[in-house]
Design a protein around this motif. Structure first.
Motif, PDB file in Angstrom:
ATOM      1  N   ARG A 242       0.813  -1.222   0.000  1.00 63.40           N
ATOM      2  CA  ARG A 242       0.000   0.000   0.000  1.00 63.40           C
ATOM      3  C   ARG A 242       0.844   1.269   0.000  1.00 63.40           C
ATOM      4  NH1 ARG A 242      -5.546  -1.035   1.165  1.00 63.40           N
ATOM      5  NH2 ARG A 242      -5.739   1.181   0.718  1.00 63.40           N
ATOM      6  N   LEU A 243       2.169   1.148   0.084  1.00 60.92           N
ATOM      7  CA  LEU A 243       3.004   2.343   0.146  1.00 60.92           C
ATOM      8  C   LEU A 243       2.892   3.232  -1.091  1.00 60.92           C
ATOM      9  CD1 LEU A 243       6.253   1.214   1.965  1.00 60.92           C
ATOM     10  CD2 LEU A 243       4.699   3.025   2.628  1.00 60.92           C
ATOM     11  N   PRO A 244       2.778   2.681  -2.316  1.00 56.93           N
ATOM     12  CA  PRO A 244       2.562   3.580  -3.462  1.00 56.93           C
ATOM     13  C   PRO A 244       1.329   4.468  -3.308  1.00 56.93           C
ATOM     14  CG  PRO A 244       3.198   1.411  -4.233  1.00 56.93           C
ATOM     15  CD  PRO A 244       2.993   1.288  -2.757  1.00 56.93           C
ATOM     16  N   GLU A 245       0.302   3.949  -2.648  1.00 62.94           N
ATOM     17  CA  GLU A 245      -0.900   4.760  -2.397  1.00 62.94           C
ATOM     18  C   GLU A 245      -0.585   5.898  -1.436  1.00 62.94           C
ATOM     19  OE1 GLU A 245      -5.104   4.215  -0.055  1.00 62.94           O
ATOM     20  OE2 GLU A 245      -4.342   2.510  -1.203  1.00 62.94           O
ATOM     21  N   VAL A 246       0.266   5.624  -0.435  1.00 64.75           N
ATOM     22  CA  VAL A 246       0.671   6.674   0.497  1.00 64.75           C
ATOM     23  C   VAL A 246       1.421   7.769  -0.250  1.00 64.75           C
ATOM     24  CG1 VAL A 246       2.000   7.184   2.575  1.00 64.75           C
ATOM     25  CG2 VAL A 246       0.820   4.992   2.369  1.00 64.75           C
ATOM     26  N   VAL A 247       2.317   7.352  -1.171  1.00 61.66           N
ATOM     27  CA  VAL A 247       3.093   8.318  -1.953  1.00 61.66           C
ATOM     28  C   VAL A 247       2.173   9.164  -2.819  1.00 61.66           C
ATOM     29  CG1 VAL A 247       4.831   8.556  -3.761  1.00 61.66           C
ATOM     30  CG2 VAL A 247       5.170   6.892  -1.933  1.00 61.66           C
ATOM     31  N   ALA A 248       1.236   8.519  -3.518  1.00 59.64           N
ATOM     32  CA  ALA A 248       0.319   9.251  -4.392  1.00 59.64           C
ATOM     33  C   ALA A 248      -0.560  10.217  -3.595  1.00 59.64           C
ATOM     34  CB  ALA A 248      -0.549   8.275  -5.179  1.00 59.64           C
ATOM     35  N   GLY A 249      -1.054   9.763  -2.449  1.00 63.95           N
ATOM     36  CA  GLY A 249      -1.870  10.636  -1.611  1.00 63.95           C
ATOM     37  C   GLY A 249      -1.093  11.822  -1.083  1.00 63.95           C
ATOM     38  N   SER A 250       0.179  11.616  -0.739  1.00 66.43           N
ATOM     39  CA  SER A 250       1.008  12.710  -0.238  1.00 66.43           C
ATOM     40  C   SER A 250       1.245  13.757  -1.316  1.00 66.43           C
ATOM     41  CB  SER A 250       2.349  12.160   0.267  1.00 66.43           C
ATOM     42  OG  SER A 250       2.155  11.244   1.320  1.00 66.43           O
ATOM     43  N   VAL A 251       1.397  13.317  -2.569  1.00 66.74           N
ATOM     44  CA  VAL A 251       1.606  14.255  -3.673  1.00 66.74           C
ATOM     45  C   VAL A 251       0.416  15.203  -3.800  1.00 66.74           C
ATOM     46  CG1 VAL A 251       1.754  14.420  -6.186  1.00 66.74           C
ATOM     47  CG2 VAL A 251       3.191  12.793  -4.967  1.00 66.74           C
ATOM     48  N   LEU A 252      -0.797  14.662  -3.750  1.00 67.80           N
ATOM     49  CA  LEU A 252      -1.995  15.501  -3.863  1.00 67.80           C
ATOM     50  C   LEU A 252      -2.148  16.422  -2.656  1.00 67.80           C
ATOM     51  CD1 LEU A 252      -4.504  12.828  -5.217  1.00 67.80           C
ATOM     52  CD2 LEU A 252      -3.382  14.643  -6.505  1.00 67.80           C
ATOM     53  N   VAL A 253      -1.844  15.903  -1.476  1.00 68.03           N
ATOM     54  CA  VAL A 253      -1.961  16.706  -0.261  1.00 68.03           C
ATOM     55  C   VAL A 253      -0.973  17.875  -0.299  1.00 68.03           C
ATOM     56  CG1 VAL A 253      -1.557  16.679   2.237  1.00 68.03           C
ATOM     57  CG2 VAL A 253      -2.899  14.873   1.178  1.00 68.03           C
ATOM     58  N   GLU A 254       0.235  17.629  -0.787  1.00 71.73           N
ATOM     59  CA  GLU A 254       1.224  18.703  -0.886  1.00 71.73           C
ATOM     60  C   GLU A 254       0.739  19.828  -1.792  1.00 71.73           C
ATOM     61  OE1 GLU A 254       5.035  17.345  -2.069  1.00 71.73           O
ATOM     62  OE2 GLU A 254       5.293  16.010  -0.365  1.00 71.73           O
ATOM     63  N   GLU A 255       0.105  19.475  -2.889  1.00 74.63           N
ATOM     64  CA  GLU A 255      -0.393  20.493  -3.817  1.00 74.63           C
ATOM     65  C   GLU A 255      -1.499  21.317  -3.178  1.00 74.63           C
ATOM     66  OE1 GLU A 255      -0.793  22.692  -7.334  1.00 74.63           O
ATOM     67  OE2 GLU A 255       0.804  21.410  -6.559  1.00 74.63           O
ATOM     68  N   ILE A 256      -2.382  20.675  -2.431  1.00 76.63           N
ATOM     69  CA  ILE A 256      -3.501  21.397  -1.809  1.00 76.63           C
ATOM     70  C   ILE A 256      -3.005  22.344  -0.726  1.00 76.63           C
ATOM     71  CG2 ILE A 256      -5.538  21.089  -0.345  1.00 76.63           C
ATOM     72  CD1 ILE A 256      -6.078  18.511  -1.920  1.00 76.63           C
ATOM     73  N   PHE A 257      -2.049  21.900   0.083  1.00 73.70           N
ATOM     74  CA  PHE A 257      -1.582  22.706   1.206  1.00 73.70           C
ATOM     75  C   PHE A 257      -0.333  23.522   0.877  1.00 73.70           C
ATOM     76  CE2 PHE A 257      -4.022  19.373   3.404  1.00 73.70           C
ATOM     77  CZ  PHE A 257      -4.826  20.171   4.198  1.00 73.70           C
ATOM     78  N   SER A 258       0.072  23.560  -0.394  1.00 72.63           N
ATOM     79  CA  SER A 258       1.288  24.292  -0.797  1.00 72.63           C
ATOM     80  C   SER A 258       2.476  23.877   0.053  1.00 72.63           C
ATOM     81  CB  SER A 258       1.056  25.809  -0.684  1.00 72.63           C
ATOM     82  OG  SER A 258       0.009  26.215  -1.532  1.00 72.63           O
ATOM     83  N   TRP A 259       2.547  22.586   0.333  1.00 75.57           N
ATOM     84  CA  TRP A 259       3.656  22.063   1.122  1.00 75.57           C
ATOM     85  C   TRP A 259       4.882  21.931   0.208  1.00 75.57           C
ATOM     86  CZ3 TRP A 259       4.540  21.798   6.055  1.00 75.57           C
ATOM     87  CH2 TRP A 259       5.557  20.971   6.539  1.00 75.57           C
ATOM     88  N   PRO A 260       6.038  22.450   0.617  1.00 76.08           N
ATOM     89  CA  PRO A 260       7.192  22.525  -0.291  1.00 76.08           C
ATOM     90  C   PRO A 260       7.919  21.197  -0.468  1.00 76.08           C
ATOM     91  CG  PRO A 260       7.815  23.379   1.849  1.00 76.08           C
ATOM     92  CD  PRO A 260       6.339  23.059   1.936  1.00 76.08           C
ATOM     93  N   GLY A 261       7.199  20.176  -0.862  1.00 74.63           N
ATOM     94  CA  GLY A 261       7.801  18.867  -1.093  1.00 74.63           C
ATOM     95  C   GLY A 261       7.909  18.550  -2.568  1.00 74.63           C
ATOM     96  N   LEU A 262       8.321  17.326  -2.857  1.00 74.39           N
ATOM     97  CA  LEU A 262       8.474  16.915  -4.245  1.00 74.39           C
ATOM     98  C   LEU A 262       7.140  16.842  -4.971  1.00 74.39           C
ATOM     99  CD1 LEU A 262      11.176  14.095  -4.439  1.00 74.39           C
ATOM    100  CD2 LEU A 262      11.249  16.383  -5.411  1.00 74.39           C
ATOM    101  N   GLY A 263       6.067  16.584  -4.243  1.00 72.23           N
ATOM    102  CA  GLY A 263       4.763  16.482  -4.878  1.00 72.23           C
ATOM    103  C   GLY A 263       4.354  17.759  -5.575  1.00 72.23           C
ATOM    104  N   GLN A 264       4.581  18.895  -4.924  1.00 67.41           N
ATOM    105  CA  GLN A 264       4.237  20.171  -5.530  1.00 67.41           C
ATOM    106  C   GLN A 264       5.091  20.425  -6.767  1.00 67.41           C
ATOM    107  OE1 GLN A 264       4.888  23.602  -3.059  1.00 67.41           O
ATOM    108  NE2 GLN A 264       3.066  24.641  -3.813  1.00 67.41           N
ATOM    109  N   SER A 265       6.386  20.088  -6.690  1.00 67.33           N
ATOM    110  CA  SER A 265       7.261  20.231  -7.851  1.00 67.33           C
ATOM    111  C   SER A 265       6.853  19.297  -8.970  1.00 67.33           C
ATOM    112  CB  SER A 265       8.721  19.951  -7.445  1.00 67.33           C
ATOM    113  OG  SER A 265       9.182  20.914  -6.545  1.00 67.33           O
ATOM    114  N   LEU A 266       6.365  18.123  -8.601  1.00 70.07           N
ATOM    115  CA  LEU A 266       5.945  17.139  -9.605  1.00 70.07           C
ATOM    116  C   LEU A 266       4.778  17.677 -10.431  1.00 70.07           C
ATOM    117  CD1 LEU A 266       6.459  14.182 -10.547  1.00 70.07           C
ATOM    118  CD2 LEU A 266       4.705  13.496  -8.936  1.00 70.07           C
TER     119      LEU A 266
END
Length: 312
Positions: A242-266
């Motif tokens: 289930r870890l890929p699901e955690v990664v995918a969910g984190s990417v979307l969450v970063e975009e919503i909260f403008s969190w400066p992680g790789l998800g927003q850059s992605l």
């Protein structure tokens, strides 16, 4: 570990091919607000700069630079990709680890509560609610938390790493981290709790549990000492998948909260056809998922000596 090498090669190749086929305008994304003031000749030069290379040639150049640490230059960040990754990957890992950890900590007491009476009203209501929550996408959960806790009650900030103009410190980061972590955790609580509850209901009828009850062991200790540890083994085995699901969910969450992680850059790299940053971020998140699955398997073998490593 050996399978990770061809997997990374195929993932990166697919990223370059799909980005090249994307209908997004890379030149417009590169120019931003200056696009409407740029003349035809200047815009043509920009198009040649950001999208003038064939995707396969761009991929080969990116792969060739990997052994020396040269991952190219990001057209969206205007800096080397290595610098972008070094500044953003730690924030992504922090969000994913805390989100998964909080979700697991919340799932254990919920599963124990339901397991006390598997056919009771509490267990039925709890499992029904968790099934409903599991059907809600992570970004919807995130927006709901923003609407209630940030906009409605005003308890927490809506996003970002710190307040505007505030220095980066534990207090500021911790306060801004609450909502993103809750969003990731709430996406993980249903499947962890449901799998743990199902495994615990099986263990409740095991010979070891029956023997403990015959010896007069209190029910609470039966649950925590004789039921929960064996039930955690299959749940841990599923966690790796289930870890890929955690990664995918984190990417979307970063975009919503403008969190400066790789998800927003992605997301920004995908919209701008930033091949180098898009491929690097995707490959790194893939490696995180693969290594996380490997770590889950190693923990499973360590916890349960009966596990056959060759069968994982």
């Amino acid at each position: 570990m050996l399978w990770t090498v061809p997997l990374v090669a195929l993932v990166s190749l697919a990223v370059f091919a799909l980005a090249a086929a994307s209908p997004t305008d890379a030149a417009a994304a590169f120019l931003g607000a200056r696009d409407e003031f740029t003349g035809g000749a200047a815009r043509e030069r920009v198009e040649q700069l950001v999208a003038g290379t064939r995707w396969f040639d761009a991929w080969w150049g990116w792969v060739s630079g990997m052994p020396t640490g040269d991952l190219g230059v990001s057209t969206t960040a205007r800096t080397p990709v290595v610098d972008v990754v070094a500044g953003r990957l730690p924030w992504t890992l922090l969000l994913m680890v805390l989100g998964l950890g909080v979700g697991a900590l919340a799932a254990v007491p919920l599963a124990l509560l339901a397991a006390r009476s598997p056919r009771g009203v509490v267990a039925r209501v709890l499992t029904s609610g968790l099934w409903a929550l599991s059907a809600v996408p992570a970004f919807v959960v995130a927006m709901g938390l923003v609407a209630v806790l940030a906009l409605g009650l005003g308890w927490l900030p809506t996003g970002g790493l710190t307040d505007p103009g505030a220095p980066v410190g534990p207090g500021q980061v911790g306060r801004h981290l609450v909502l993103p972590v809750l969003s990731v955790a709430l996406a993980q609580v249903p499947w962890i709790t449901l799998h743990l509850f199902r495994a615990m209901t099986v263990q409740l009828h095991s010979p070891a549990t029956a023997a403990a009850r015959l010896r007069g062991v209190p029910e609470r200790r039966v649950l925590t000492r004789h039921v929960l540890p064996p039930a955690a083994v299959p749940t841990l085995a599923i966690a790796g998948a289930r870890l890929p699901e955690v990664v995918a969910g984190s990417v979307l969450v970063e975009e919503i909260f403008s969190w400066p992680g790789l998800g927003q850059s992605l997301v920004a790299a995908a919209l701008a056809q930033d091949f180098a940053l898009l491929a690097t971020a995707t490959v790194l998140l893939t490696v995180v998922a693969v290594l996380g699955g490997l770590l889950a398997d190693l923990c499973l073998v360590r916890i349960d000596p009966r596990t056959d490593p060759d069968g994982l």
